[in-house]
Design an enzyme around this catalytic site. Structure first.
Site, short mmCIF file in Angstrom:
data_model
loop_
_atom_site.label_atom_id
_atom_site.label_comp_id
_atom_site.label_asym_id
_atom_site.label_seq_id
_atom_site.Cartn_x
_atom_site.Cartn_y
_atom_site.Cartn_z
N GLY A 35 0.81 -1.21 0.00
CA GLY A 35 0.00 0.00 0.00
C GLY A 35 0.84 1.26 0.00
O GLY A 35 1.91 1.33 -0.62
N SER A 36 0.38 2.25 0.76
CA SER A 36 0.99 3.59 0.67
C SER A 36 2.39 3.68 1.26
O SER A 36 3.05 4.72 1.12
CB SER A 36 0.08 4.60 1.38
OG SER A 36 -1.16 4.71 0.71
N THR A 37 2.88 2.63 1.93
CA THR A 37 4.27 2.67 2.41
C THR A 37 5.26 2.72 1.26
O THR A 37 6.45 2.99 1.48
CB THR A 37 4.58 1.44 3.30
OG1 THR A 37 4.28 0.24 2.57
CG2 THR A 37 3.76 1.47 4.59
#
Length: 576
Positions: A295-297
């Site tokens: 995801g957004s990591t």
């Protein structure tokens, strides 16, 4: 009439016959004497072998497995002496009553004991392994000829479930089966010796004849793990998994300076000292062997690639209105309509639209290069059995929509250990640190991935994500500047995304001015009503990072109270 006086009835034997009998008897005695002289004086091997077979034994001298300790010498795995009962079927002498008593002591079926006691053609048969000294003494007291004890070693793990996934375990023969016990089998295992002894019919040693081979004890293995930090990480992760009713969770703590793993834990765990009815699912080290879409990591790596290419600066403006971005027939969404955002705010607000537009300004090869250079799609080379490389497809096959979604962690899979290691490029001066599960005498040198200026710029942007207005204010640590990024992604199952199942994560570092530690947290399928990484994973990071920094006596770098009170922490959502 006296018959003896009758000459007709008197038997007369020839003199030569008596002489013949005497000669045969003398020759017989001479033959016996010669045979005895030959066997006992000239060729005594046969009798020696027969005597040795009854009383002489070559017994194995067991060598204990090497101890495993943490970086401070705290024992994590030790071998304790135990006794095993074995029999020599050729020498067994036992009554039905004694056999029943023996079976009761060993908690075995009487028929099974009888079968093992009388196995033909075998000189060594185990009855039962790894008995306590008290029980072994009771077996000896039965005084059964042909029943013997053998000294062995059983592995014991003082930390139990806290270290279970890291340590693994050994089998009944003290050979590594999982985890570091398996990875360092050759280092830890001992080499048994042997000696020749004389035993009586009850199996008691009456004479030690000679040493044949000297045993070699296993070597001690010193891990990079800090037991105190490991306990703290496991405790906080377990509480979060239970509170969020998650399927599972994982956490890893890295030392930025050396690349050493200070803590690594998975939940649910198991007790390696009692593995009866153990499910194989519980033995998986999810931090190293399980893959998920991050995801957004992954957004910081997209931005770093654009900074390196000179396409943007932290202050460059990206238009994200009206909160969605169409690419062909697909649409990328943001949870909030933010309008124009700087690149730094794209990280702070975790804008998918902003990340996608930045990614599409790059060539697909440029984006793939940074993912590849930080270790995605390759083994992390930790030395742990079963580690995975993850999935990073060749940039040559990317379509525009795939390049866009890759920028915020969809279409790529990583392990939590890979993700934590990748963040070392932001915690250092742009270098990717090699990992180590054993204590190092000197830090290994990293490999440069991005410039020091880009690394410092990314740290400043990641600091915004944990401040007010970011997605992870719950990751703040009192007295320290923190930099990090949240991730929330739908689970990919059977080739499609599950609408109500998520993987929530947070990766961060502190102190942000000169990072010492990286902590990465992942919760699999939280189902207590919250699933955003900033809500369920960031608080675990905060507790573990705060405790670990104190244990390592790392000086604070933020004056005063920089942590928002819980009531003032806003609910910041990120698109999944």
């Amino acid at each position: 009439m006296n018959s003896l006086a009758n000459p007709a009835l008197t038997l007369r034997l020839p003199a030569w016959r008596s002489r013949m009998v005497l000669l045969v008897v003398m020759l017989w005695f001479c033959g016996l004497a010669g045979r005895a002289f030959y066997l006992q004086g000239m060729h005594n091997d046969f009798l020696q072998q027969k005597g040795d077979a009854r009383y002489s034994r070559v017994i194995e001298i067991t060598a204990h497995r090497g101890m495993v300790t943490d970086r401070s010498g705290e024992p994590l795995a030790i071998s304790t002496p135990v006794e095993s009962v074995w029999v020599s079927p050729a020498d067994i002498e036992i009554t039905a009553q004694k056999q029943k008593q023996l079976a009761n002591l060993l908690e075995m079926d009487n028929a099974e004991v009888g079968k093992r006691l009388h196995e033909n053609g075998r000189e060594f048969v185990y009855l039962k392994r790894h008995l306590s000294p008290e029980l072994a003494a009771k077996v000896v007291q039965l005084g059964i000829p042909g029943v013997f004890l053998q000294r062995e070693y059983r592995r014991y793990y003082p930390a139990g479930e806290v270290m279970a996934h890291l340590m693994g375990f050994t089998d009944v023969d003290d050979n590594g089966q999982e985890g570091l016990e398996l990875a360092y089998q050759d280092w830890l295992t001992g080499r048994p010796g042997s000696r020749r002894v004389i035993k009586d019919r009850l199996g008691r040693i009456v004479e030690d004849v000679e040493s044949i081979k000297v045993p070699q004890e296993g070597r001690t293995l010193v891990l990079s793990i800090d037991s105190k930090i490991q306990y703290l990480a496991y405790r906080e992760l377990k509480q979060a998994v239970e509170a969020q009713r998650a399927k599972a969770g994982g956490i890893v703590v890295l030392d930025v300076k050396s690349g050493e793993v200070l803590a690594l834990a998975s939940v649910p765990s198991y007790n390696p000292n009692n593995r009866t009815k153990l499910s194989p699912q519980r033995t998986r080290n999810r931090v190293i062997t399980d893959l998920f879409e991050p995801g957004s990591t992954l957004k910081p790596f997209t931005v770093a690639a654009a900074l390196e290419a000179g396409l943007v600066t932290p202050d460059s403006v990206i238009e994200t209105a009206p909160g969605q971005f169409n690419i062909g027939n697909a649409t990328i969404h943001d949870p909030h309509h933010e309008g124009a955002l700087t690149v730094a705010q794209v990280i702070q607000k975790s804008s998918n639209v902003g990340a996608a537009k930045i990614a599409l300004s790059l060539t697909s090869q440029s984006l793939w290069n940074i993912f590849n250079r930080v270790g995605f799609g390759a083994m992390p080379r930790s030395g742990f059995p079963g580690e995975v490389s993850g999935k990073l497809r060749s940039y040559k096959t990317w379509r525009p929509i795939e390049q866009a979604t890759m920028s915020y962690g969809h279409g790529i899979s990583v392990s939590l250990l890979q993700l934590a290691r990748a963040y070392t490029v932001f915690a250092t001066e742009g270098e990717l640190q090699p990992l180590s599960l054993v204590k190092l005498d000197a830090p290994a040198s990293g490999s440069p991935v991005i410039s020091a200026a880009t690394a410092r710029a990314m740290r400043r942007m990641l600091e915004l994500a944990v401040q007010s207005g970011g997605t992870a204010p719950r990751a703040q640590v009192l007295g320290y500047r923190v930099a990090g990024k949240t991730g929330t992604a739908h689970k990919l199952e059977g080739g499609s995304y599950a609408g109500d199942r998520y993987v929530s994560s947070f990766v961060g570092m502190a102190p942000a001015s000169a990072p010492r530690l990286i902590v990465a947290v992942m919760l699999d399928e939280p189902s207590a009503g919250q699933y955003y990484g900033g809500t369920v994973a960031a608080p675990v990071f905060s507790q573990v990072m705060a405790g670990a920094l104190r244990m390592l006596a790392v000086l604070p770098d933020a004056p005063g109270n920089t942590v928002l009170p819980p009531a003032d922490i806003p609910e910041i959502k990120e698109e999944v």
